[in-house]
Enzyme design. Structure first.
Site, mmCIF file in Angstrom:
data_model
loop_
_atom_site.group_PDB
_atom_site.id
_atom_site.type_symbol
_atom_site.label_atom_id
_atom_site.label_comp_id
_atom_site.label_asym_id
_atom_site.label_seq_id
_atom_site.Cartn_x
_atom_site.Cartn_y
_atom_site.Cartn_z
ATOM 1 N N GLY A 94 68.859 36.655 65.859
ATOM 2 C CA GLY A 94 68.414 36.141 67.155
ATOM 3 C C GLY A 94 67.282 35.164 67.135
ATOM 4 N N GLY A 95 66.143 35.604 67.701
ATOM 5 C CA GLY A 95 65.030 34.704 67.939
ATOM 6 C C GLY A 95 65.045 34.214 69.380
ATOM 7 N N ASP A 132 66.562 43.518 61.369
ATOM 8 C CA ASP A 132 65.595 43.458 62.469
ATOM 9 C C ASP A 132 66.276 42.749 63.629
ATOM 10 O OD1 ASP A 132 62.738 43.686 63.489
ATOM 11 O OD2 ASP A 132 63.035 41.527 63.663
ATOM 12 N N ASP A 134 66.246 40.820 66.998
ATOM 13 C CA ASP A 134 65.312 40.011 67.780
ATOM 14 C C ASP A 134 66.053 39.440 68.985
ATOM 15 O OD1 ASP A 134 63.203 38.572 68.693
ATOM 16 O OD2 ASP A 134 62.856 37.436 66.863
ATOM 17 N N GLU A 136 65.922 38.509 72.611
ATOM 18 C CA GLU A 136 64.890 38.171 73.603
ATOM 19 C C GLU A 136 65.541 37.678 74.904
ATOM 20 O OE1 GLU A 136 61.679 35.773 72.001
ATOM 21 O OE2 GLU A 136 62.036 36.512 70.002
ATOM 22 N N MET A 203 55.752 42.020 69.546
ATOM 23 C CA MET A 203 55.336 40.608 69.579
ATOM 24 C C MET A 203 54.136 40.468 70.515
ATOM 25 S SD MET A 203 59.011 38.595 69.437
ATOM 26 C CE MET A 203 59.812 39.504 70.772
ATOM 27 N N TYR A 205 51.997 38.465 70.907
ATOM 28 C CA TYR A 205 51.607 37.050 70.962
ATOM 29 C C TYR A 205 52.526 36.372 71.973
ATOM 30 C CZ TYR A 205 55.189 37.319 67.245
ATOM 31 O OH TYR A 205 56.307 37.616 66.510
ATOM 32 N N ASP A 206 52.244 35.134 72.295
ATOM 33 C CA ASP A 206 52.935 34.441 73.398
ATOM 34 C C ASP A 206 52.811 35.233 74.700
ATOM 35 O OD1 ASP A 206 53.665 32.557 71.548
ATOM 36 O OD2 ASP A 206 55.716 33.291 71.290
ATOM 37 N N TRP A 342 54.236 35.983 62.923
ATOM 38 C CA TRP A 342 55.052 34.776 62.972
ATOM 39 C C TRP A 342 54.145 33.617 62.595
ATOM 40 C CZ3 TRP A 342 60.145 34.104 63.414
ATOM 41 C CH2 TRP A 342 60.587 32.775 63.485
#
Length: 364
Positions: A94-95, A132, A134, A136, A203, A205-206, A342
């Site tokens: 993903g991502g 993993d 991911d 989103e 995560m 962050y962001d 990241w």
């Protein structure tokens, strides 16, 4: 009798040392990695516990390695385990922009089983240590235009179940989770999912992202007001749900988020602005200089670094050595599963943020 007592004392000492050593090892250092088979060799792999190859994607419902170049990279990452016995290599699905078909693909039992079988096949083929996820995001909006639906929440649980039963106990299974409250509340059935996974990579962050029109700390350790997202806020939420601390991994950002057209009020913090491209940690030293017009600031309550350029009316927020050290110390103190970040190619190959985390981990 004294001799027996002495032997017992030494045995106790050796057991204590062994226990602490084991506890110390539990604080994993986990690197997401998008580079090739050459770039990785510049970094100190011996300081990492896990490399997550990013990213694989869905192709006709199956986990797919995109290119022959990616295959070469994965094989090389796995080969690094021979000289680094502590190292695990995972594939990631993903991502941010890489999970467009996920909601639809995982909406049926057949789709989930097809995917799980493909994960097992690829994992066996490449001899990686697991997966993993991911995605989103389940059940809430991620990249604009990507399908999301309320059923994603339960479908995610069912996906984790079939992955665990298909992969067995041999393989690691983790997922990347949004560190913000909406995700924590709406995307995951935590009490059903967490017993089946090895860890969750938060995560953290962001938390102020590229769509934001007002600046803020994007990866703070602590909230400075009740409405502010932070690493600690996400961790405390999950601990209160009864999630074991050792299954929680917090995130570091090896990059800044940056805004232009930011007024010189409060050194640019919490001010309106227009988001622009940020800077990798490896370029901080040449970018955020006084000669370039930048001033550095530290928010001691948030444990967060930020920079402001009065001349260019530009604001930047991100992790640096000081903030990543605070995160690592936090993870160690709370006996969390570790720190992920990241991403590895954004760090300096030596004496950077990975080294900072490692120094905290190995400090007595």
């Amino acid at each position: 009798m004294k001799q027996l007592n002495l032997i017992a004392f030494f045995l106790l000492c050796s057991c204590t040392i062994s226990t602490f050593a084991q506890k110390n090892k539990k604080m994993d250092i986990i690197a997401y990695y998008t580079g090739d088979d050459k770039l990785i060799n510049e970094y100190e792999i011996s300081k990492l516990n896990q490399i997550i190859f990013s990213f694989c994607h869905l192709k006709e419902g199956k986990l797919s390695v995109d290119t022959p170049k990616d295959s070469v990279t994965i094989k090389h990452l796995v080969s690094l385990k021979a000289s680094n016995p502590q190292l695990k290599v995972l594939l990631s699905l993903g991502g941010w922009s890489g999970c467009e078909p996920c909601s639809a693909a995982f909406s049926t039992a057949e789709g989930r089983l097809l995917f799980a079988k493909s994960v097992k096949e690829l994992s066996d083929y490449f001899k990686v240590d697991g997966l993993d996820l991911d995605w989103e995001y389940p059940a809430i909006e991620g990249l604009p235009g990507h399908l999301y639906q309320p059923a994603d929440k339960t479908n995610f649980t069912e996906l984790i179940k079939i992955l665990r039963s298909t992969l067995g106990k041999k393989y690691d299974l983790s997922f990347a989770a949004g560190g913000f409250q909406k995700y924590l509340d709406e995307s995951v059935e935590w009490k059903k999912v967490m017993p089946l996974v090895n860890r969750v990579n938060i995560m953290s962050y962001d938390l102020v992202n590229g769509y934001a029109t007002v600046t803020g700390h994007h990866t703070p350790l602590y909230s400075t007001n009740p409405k502010e997202e932070s690493t600690d806020r996400a961790v405390e939420y999950l601990l209160k749900l009864g999630i074991p601390a050792e299954k929680l991994v917090i995130g570091g950002a090896f990059y800044t988020r940056t805004w232009k057209e930011v007024a010189n009020v409060n050194n640019g913090l919490y001010q309106p602005g227009v988001h622009i491209q940020g800077v990798s940690f490896k370029n901080y030293a040449t970018t955020y200089t006084e000669a370039n017009g930048w001033k550095y600031f530290w928010d001691d309550k948030a444990k967060a670094a930020y920079w402001y350029n009065e001349k260019e009316k530009t604001f930047a927020t991100g992790d640096n050595v000081t903030s990543i050290k605070a995160k690592a110390e936090y993870a160690k103190a709370k006996k969390l599963g570790g720190v992920m970040f990241w991403e590895l190619p954004l760090d300096t190959p030596r004496d950077g943020l990975v080294n900072t985390i490692y120094e905290v981990k190995t400090a007595k």
